[in-house]
Design a protein around this motif. Structure first.
Motif, PDB file in Angstrom:
ATOM      1  N   ARG A  26       0.834  -1.209   0.000  1.00  0.00           N
ATOM      2  CA  ARG A  26       0.000   0.000   0.000  1.00  0.00           C
ATOM      3  C   ARG A  26       0.864   1.253   0.000  1.00  0.00           C
ATOM      4  N   PHE A  27       0.367   2.297  -0.648  1.00  0.00           N
ATOM      5  CA  PHE A  27       0.930   3.633  -0.500  1.00  0.00           C
ATOM      6  C   PHE A  27      -0.076   4.622  -1.067  1.00  0.00           C
ATOM      7  N   SER A  28       0.080   5.887  -0.675  1.00  0.00           N
ATOM      8  CA  SER A  28      -0.845   6.900  -1.179  1.00  0.00           C
ATOM      9  C   SER A  28      -0.156   8.247  -1.337  1.00  0.00           C
ATOM     10  N   CYS A  29       0.082   8.949  -0.223  1.00  0.00           N
ATOM     11  CA  CYS A  29       0.463  10.366  -0.323  1.00  0.00           C
ATOM     12  C   CYS A  29       1.923  10.596  -0.699  1.00  0.00           C
ATOM     13  N   ARG A  30       2.817   9.696  -0.292  1.00  0.00           N
ATOM     14  CA  ARG A  30       4.264   9.804  -0.532  1.00  0.00           C
ATOM     15  C   ARG A  30       4.927  10.936   0.233  1.00  0.00           C
ATOM     16  N   VAL A  31       4.234  11.584   1.176  1.00  0.00           N
ATOM     17  CA  VAL A  31       4.837  12.678   1.942  1.00  0.00           C
ATOM     18  C   VAL A  31       4.751  12.416   3.452  1.00  0.00           C
ATOM     19  N   GLY A  32       4.554  11.172   3.859  1.00  0.00           N
ATOM     20  CA  GLY A  32       4.568  10.839   5.276  1.00  0.00           C
ATOM     21  C   GLY A  32       3.373  11.319   6.055  1.00  0.00           C
ATOM     22  N   MET A  33       2.223  11.419   5.401  1.00  0.00           N
ATOM     23  CA  MET A  33       1.029  11.917   6.088  1.00  0.00           C
ATOM     24  C   MET A  33      -0.106  10.908   6.163  1.00  0.00           C
ATOM     25  N   CYS A  34      -0.205   9.998   5.201  1.00  0.00           N
ATOM     26  CA  CYS A  34      -1.366   9.092   5.170  1.00  0.00           C
ATOM     27  C   CYS A  34      -1.153   7.849   6.030  1.00  0.00           C
ATOM     28  N   GLY A  35       0.094   7.446   6.239  1.00  0.00           N
ATOM     29  CA  GLY A  35       0.377   6.305   7.088  1.00  0.00           C
ATOM     30  C   GLY A  35       0.071   4.956   6.476  1.00  0.00           C
ATOM     31  N   THR A  36      -0.164   4.885   5.173  1.00  0.00           N
ATOM     32  CA  THR A  36      -0.582   3.620   4.570  1.00  0.00           C
ATOM     33  C   THR A  36       0.580   2.733   4.124  1.00  0.00           C
ATOM     34  N   CYS A  37       1.785   3.274   3.974  1.00  0.00           N
ATOM     35  CA  CYS A  37       2.878   2.513   3.364  1.00  0.00           C
ATOM     36  C   CYS A  37       3.793   1.857   4.392  1.00  0.00           C
ATOM     37  N   ALA A  50       7.516   3.488   4.295  1.00  0.00           N
ATOM     38  CA  ALA A  50       8.328   3.195   3.112  1.00  0.00           C
ATOM     39  C   ALA A  50       8.673   4.463   2.337  1.00  0.00           C
ATOM     40  N   CYS A  51       7.766   5.431   2.328  1.00  0.00           N
ATOM     41  CA  CYS A  51       7.989   6.637   1.523  1.00  0.00           C
ATOM     42  C   CYS A  51       8.984   7.595   2.154  1.00  0.00           C
ATOM     43  N   GLN A  52       9.282   7.425   3.439  1.00  0.00           N
ATOM     44  CA  GLN A  52      10.162   8.353   4.144  1.00  0.00           C
ATOM     45  C   GLN A  52      11.480   7.719   4.563  1.00  0.00           C
ATOM     46  N   THR A  53      11.671   6.452   4.259  1.00  0.00           N
ATOM     47  CA  THR A  53      12.867   5.741   4.712  1.00  0.00           C
ATOM     48  C   THR A  53      13.820   5.538   3.547  1.00  0.00           C
ATOM     49  N   GLU A  54      14.977   6.173   3.634  1.00  0.00           N
ATOM     50  CA  GLU A  54      15.968   6.085   2.557  1.00  0.00           C
ATOM     51  C   GLU A  54      16.831   4.843   2.720  1.00  0.00           C
ATOM     52  N   VAL A  55      17.147   4.213   1.619  1.00  0.00           N
ATOM     53  CA  VAL A  55      18.081   3.089   1.617  1.00  0.00           C
ATOM     54  C   VAL A  55      19.493   3.677   1.591  1.00  0.00           C
ATOM     55  N   PRO A  56      20.296   3.455   2.629  1.00  0.00           N
ATOM     56  CA  PRO A  56      21.641   4.046   2.663  1.00  0.00           C
ATOM     57  C   PRO A  56      22.485   3.638   1.459  1.00  0.00           C
ATOM     58  N   ASP A  57      23.378   4.521   1.056  1.00  0.00           N
ATOM     59  CA  ASP A  57      24.202   4.276  -0.124  1.00  0.00           C
ATOM     60  C   ASP A  57      25.059   3.015   0.002  1.00  0.00           C
ATOM     61  N   ASP A  58      25.474   2.680   1.229  1.00  0.00           N
ATOM     62  CA  ASP A  58      26.352   1.529   1.405  1.00  0.00           C
ATOM     63  C   ASP A  58      25.586   0.224   1.630  1.00  0.00           C
ATOM     64  N   THR A  59      24.263   0.269   1.507  1.00  0.00           N
ATOM     65  CA  THR A  59      23.450  -0.932   1.686  1.00  0.00           C
ATOM     66  C   THR A  59      23.312  -1.670   0.359  1.00  0.00           C
TER      67      THR A  59
END
Length: 242
Positions: free
Chosen positions: A55-66, A77-86
């Motif tokens: 699930r996802f919707s707003c992509r700005v960390g407001m809807c809470g669906t992802c 998921a929309c607010q969590t970055e995958v680190p460059d060294d991962t």
């Protein structure tokens, strides 16, 4: 083993829990920078398996669906970055909630717990009948604002619920989000249902079930501290009983 072109540093290996037996669970996607977890899921769905469920919707960390678990942590998921060294990540559905399909969970238990605390302001009789001529106001520097303000802005993402070992093991526990919301309303002098909520949070499913693991506060993507809210609720209930 590659599903896309590029050097090893430009590839991300992704393992995803699937609900269908035999469904593909391991993927390799090309890196972009910056790359959010939601970008990873969209890349897998677009390039490898259109049947992947999330699930996802707003992509700005407001809807809470992802909300999903990334390497065991409940995150947006929309607010969590995958680190460059991962180079590898594992994605799982939220814990403590029934899985519908792949990363999609049934949030019904979370919202049923939320509903038990009457999560909306209940005006007193004078306000409801229009007898009050002036709106009730809580001053910005008041003591109740000091309690209420740090507990606002919950988006109902269930990250705290998923990270709470008690909520996962015992479905009758109200959970951190509902108790955090209860504090906001109990502390609000304009609300007329505080006694009712104190009865609810003092019951078998309430604050005494919390073991202060603090997983809820660590997981909240909005920086709230549900564990602190539960401590404050315990204090209010104790003062009431005295």
């Amino acid at each position: 083993m590659t599903d896309c072109e590029g050097s090893g540093g430009d590839l991300l290996h992704v393992s995803i829990t699937r609900s269908t037996a035999g469904a593909r669970a391991d993927f390799v996607v090309a890196r972009i920078r910056p790359m959010m977890v939601l970008d990873v899921l969209l890349a897998v769905q677009r390039e490898h398996d259109p049947a992947l469920g999330f699930r996802f919707s707003c992509r700005v960390g407001m809807c809470g669906t992802c909300t999903v678990r990334v390497d065991g942590r409940s995150v947006l998921a929309c607010q969590t970055e995958v680190p460059d060294d991962t180079t590898r990540i594992r994605l799982d559905p939220l814990a403590g909630l029934p899985v519908v399909r792949d990363l999609v969970v049934d949030t019904g238990p979370f919202w049923r717990a939320w509903a038990q605390v009457r999560p909306y302001l209940v005006p007193d009789e004078a306000a409801e009948t229009g007898m009050d001529t002036e709106p009730a106001v809580i001053q910005p520097d008041s003591a109740e604002r000091e309690v209420i303000d740090p507990a606002l802005d919950c988006i109902g993402c269930a990250a705290c619920f998923s990270s709470c070992g008690i909520a996962s093991a015992h479905r009758d526990f109200l959970g951190p989000a509902a108790l955090n919301r209860a504090l906001v309303l109990i502390a609000d002098s304009r609300d007329a249902a505080s006694r009712e909520r104190l009865d609810v949070i003092g019951g078998e499913s309430g604050v005494d079930r919390c073991h202060y693991i603090y997983g809820c506060s660590a997981a909240c993507p909005k920086g709230l501290d549900p564990a602190r809210a539960i401590r404050r609720l315990r204090g209010r209930r104790f003062r009431r009983e005295r």
